[in-house]
Design a protein around this motif. Structure first.
Motif, short mmCIF file in Angstrom:
data_model
loop_
_atom_site.label_atom_id
_atom_site.label_comp_id
_atom_site.label_asym_id
_atom_site.label_seq_id
_atom_site.Cartn_x
_atom_site.Cartn_y
_atom_site.Cartn_z
N LEU A 62 45.11 26.39 45.89
CA LEU A 62 44.88 25.26 46.80
C LEU A 62 43.43 25.30 47.28
N GLY A 63 42.72 24.19 47.06
CA GLY A 63 41.32 24.15 47.47
C GLY A 63 40.47 25.20 46.79
N GLY A 64 40.86 25.57 45.57
CA GLY A 64 40.10 26.56 44.81
C GLY A 64 40.46 28.00 45.12
N GLU A 65 41.35 28.22 46.09
CA GLU A 65 41.71 29.58 46.49
C GLU A 65 43.14 29.90 46.06
N PRO A 66 43.37 31.09 45.51
CA PRO A 66 44.74 31.46 45.10
C PRO A 66 45.66 31.52 46.31
N VAL A 67 46.88 31.02 46.12
CA VAL A 67 47.86 31.01 47.20
C VAL A 67 48.36 32.41 47.49
N GLU A 68 48.53 33.19 46.43
CA GLU A 68 49.06 34.55 46.59
C GLU A 68 48.27 35.47 45.68
N GLU A 69 47.71 36.51 46.25
CA GLU A 69 46.92 37.45 45.45
C GLU A 69 47.70 38.75 45.28
N LEU A 70 48.38 38.84 44.16
CA LEU A 70 49.13 40.04 43.83
C LEU A 70 48.36 40.84 42.79
N PRO A 71 48.43 42.16 42.82
CA PRO A 71 47.85 42.95 41.73
C PRO A 71 48.57 42.66 40.42
N GLY A 72 47.87 42.86 39.32
CA GLY A 72 48.42 42.54 38.01
C GLY A 72 49.80 43.11 37.73
N PRO A 73 50.06 44.39 37.99
CA PRO A 73 51.38 44.95 37.72
C PRO A 73 52.49 44.29 38.55
N ALA A 74 52.23 44.00 39.82
CA ALA A 74 53.25 43.38 40.67
C ALA A 74 53.53 41.96 40.20
N ARG A 75 52.49 41.26 39.80
CA ARG A 75 52.65 39.90 39.29
C ARG A 75 53.50 39.90 38.02
N LEU A 76 53.28 40.89 37.17
CA LEU A 76 54.04 41.00 35.93
C LEU A 76 55.51 41.31 36.19
N GLU A 77 55.79 42.19 37.13
CA GLU A 77 57.18 42.51 37.45
C GLU A 77 57.91 41.29 38.00
N ALA A 78 57.22 40.48 38.81
CA ALA A 78 57.84 39.27 39.34
C ALA A 78 58.16 38.29 38.21
N ALA A 79 57.26 38.18 37.24
CA ALA A 79 57.48 37.29 36.10
C ALA A 79 58.64 37.80 35.24
#
Length: 459
Positions: free
Chosen positions: A403-420
């Motif tokens: 939103l407005g060029g800024e990420p809504v949620e900044e998760l580290p790569g491993p945590a983002r992958l586990e959520a996916a």
């Protein structure tokens, strides 16, 4: 190098021409979708969204990028000065990574001025097409494996950077581990691997090779038993390791027949807990054929990392809505044969009946959403409504990512992958397709783009 040059020249020449024409600052909506699925595919698996967000954050032209562009002579100095200050300042909404998609699913929506949003086309498509191609094939392989763990081991078949992304995409859809150490380092994907044929061939005898491996790695290791004679190798491995030998690996020949013979042999030697792993040009069809074989896991490489015959899902990045001279937003779309696009930004929902996926609702523009709501109210109050509506829910598929060029949620790569990974497992469970139905079939659920039709989709 930043991610800014991971693009096609025509993105920049379009920007320059639009600036000269005075239309570059018009507000625009771009959507990413695929018009169809490969024949036999019931669904697609979305992967790469996290990498797209990283690429957008890094999308800026540094001094080296600008020097190269100046040398090409393709752009005017004024355009280069504009690019020097480029930052994406718009909004991105999209399906959660790991989500399933179907024809016309708007998996990503990018909103901003034309000059701000058009530059992202190539890098967005490059990542989503690559990663989703692998994820879509890998998901089918995991289903065919019926709970037996799959190891991704295709790094040697693709570009070294693509190998990392491939391992990430495979883990996202349920692979248990990877042989690629870089994927383990970057994304905390579990790594696995013991020995290849070269290790056995290094020694004067197979017994010497096995003894060296077991001494170094312990009895829980996996021994490759088809360098010479399989039966002799299995007997030798158990003799050295004892009945606690971890696993043996078969890499060639008639894997089904050999697995049965090796299982019987291991059991006769008292190694009833020793697992059998199969590798060697496997894909979902071959794994399906081996479903009754006494195998405990699979190592899959080439067919996985090349997308199982469909390396790119065909995602496109299309302008569907833009600001007119009147200052209002107008739907736009191609009308060409076989490539027509549905104009307007779209709202997407997964329609669930009793928790099971029933349809993909992709409603273009506020008018279609409003029509769906009106028609649904009329349907529910008609007295003849399908009783299944009482068990029906609509799961919104799009969520704000930037939103407005800024990420809504900044998760580290491993945590983002586990959520996916968790999202993919949940979405796949909603389809409820038994593994025994086989890898191929018709598209699992229909995509409905008309509000009135959506209100009557239950019949």
């Amino acid at each position: 190098m930043t991610s800014a040059l991971l693009t096609d020249l025509y993105e920049l020449t379009m920007l320059e021409a639009a600036r000269e024409a005075g239309t570059a600052s018009r507000r625009c909506v771009f959507e990413v979708f695929t018009r169809s699925l490969p024949e036999g595919r019931r669904y697609g698996a979305l992967a790469g969204t996290g990498r797209v967000l990283d690429a957008i954050a890094d999308f800026r032209f540094d001094d080296a990028d600008l020097r190269f562009l100046r040398r090409t002579g393709a752009l005017q100095e004024e355009t280069l000065e504009h690019l020097a200050d480029y930052r994406f300042t718009g909004d991105v909404h999209g399906y959660a990574e790991g989500e399933l998609y179907f024809p016309n699913s708007p998996v990503l929506r990018v909103e901003g001025t034309f000059e701000n949003a058009v530059l992202l086309e190539t890098v967005v498509l490059s990542i989503l097409n690559h990663d989703s191609g692998i994820a879509s094939a890998g998901s089918r392989m995991v289903t065919a494996a019926r709970g037996r763990p799959c190891i991704e081991m295709g790094g040697r078949r693709v570009h070294e950077d693509a190998a990392i992304a491939a391992a990430r995409a495979a883990y996202l859809v349920g692979f248990a581990s990877t042989s690629n150490l870089a994927a383990g380092a970057h994304y905390r994907v579990p790594v696995a691997g013991t020995a290849a044929h070269a290790f056995t061939l290094l020694f004067d005898t197979e017994e010497e090779a096995f003894r060296a491996q077991l001494t170094s790695q312990g009895t829980g290791t996996t021994v490759l038993v088809d360098t010479y004679d399989v039966e002799s190798a299995v007997r030798t491995a158990v003799e050295i390791a004892g009945p606690g030998l971890g696993a043996v690996r078969l890499d060639s020949g008639d894997l089904g027949t050999q697995a049965a013979e090796v299982r019987a042999l291991l059991d006769s030697l008292g190694a009833t807990g020793t697992r059998i792993t199969a590798t060697g040009d496997l894909d979902e069809y071959r794994v399906e054929e081996l479903k009754h074989a006494p195998l405990d896991g699979y190592g899959i490489g080439t067919r996985l990392v090349t997308g199982g015959g469909h390396p790119a899902p065909g995602f496109v990045y299309k302008l569907v809505e833009r600001e007119g001279a009147d200052g209002r937003m107008h739907p736009v779309g191609k009308q060409s044969a076989d490539k027509a696009t549905l104009g307007a930004g779209k709202a997407a929902f997964r329609m669930l009946v009793g928790g099971a996926a029933f349809a993909e609702l992709v409603l273009p523009g506020e008018e279609e959403v409003a029509e769906f709501e009106r028609e649904l109210v009329a349907e529910l109050t008609s007295g003849a409504a399908n009783p299944d509506w009482k068990r029906t829910s609509m799961r919104p598929l799009q969520q704000p990512l930037v939103l407005g060029g800024e990420p809504v949620e900044e998760l580290p790569g491993p945590a983002r992958l586990e959520a996916a990974r968790a999202r993919h497992a949940a979405s796949l469970a909603e389809l409820g397709i038994p593994a025994d139905h086989g890898p191929d079939g018709g598209i699992a659920i229909p995509t409905v783009t008309d509000g009135a039709d959506a209100a009557r989709v239950l019949g």
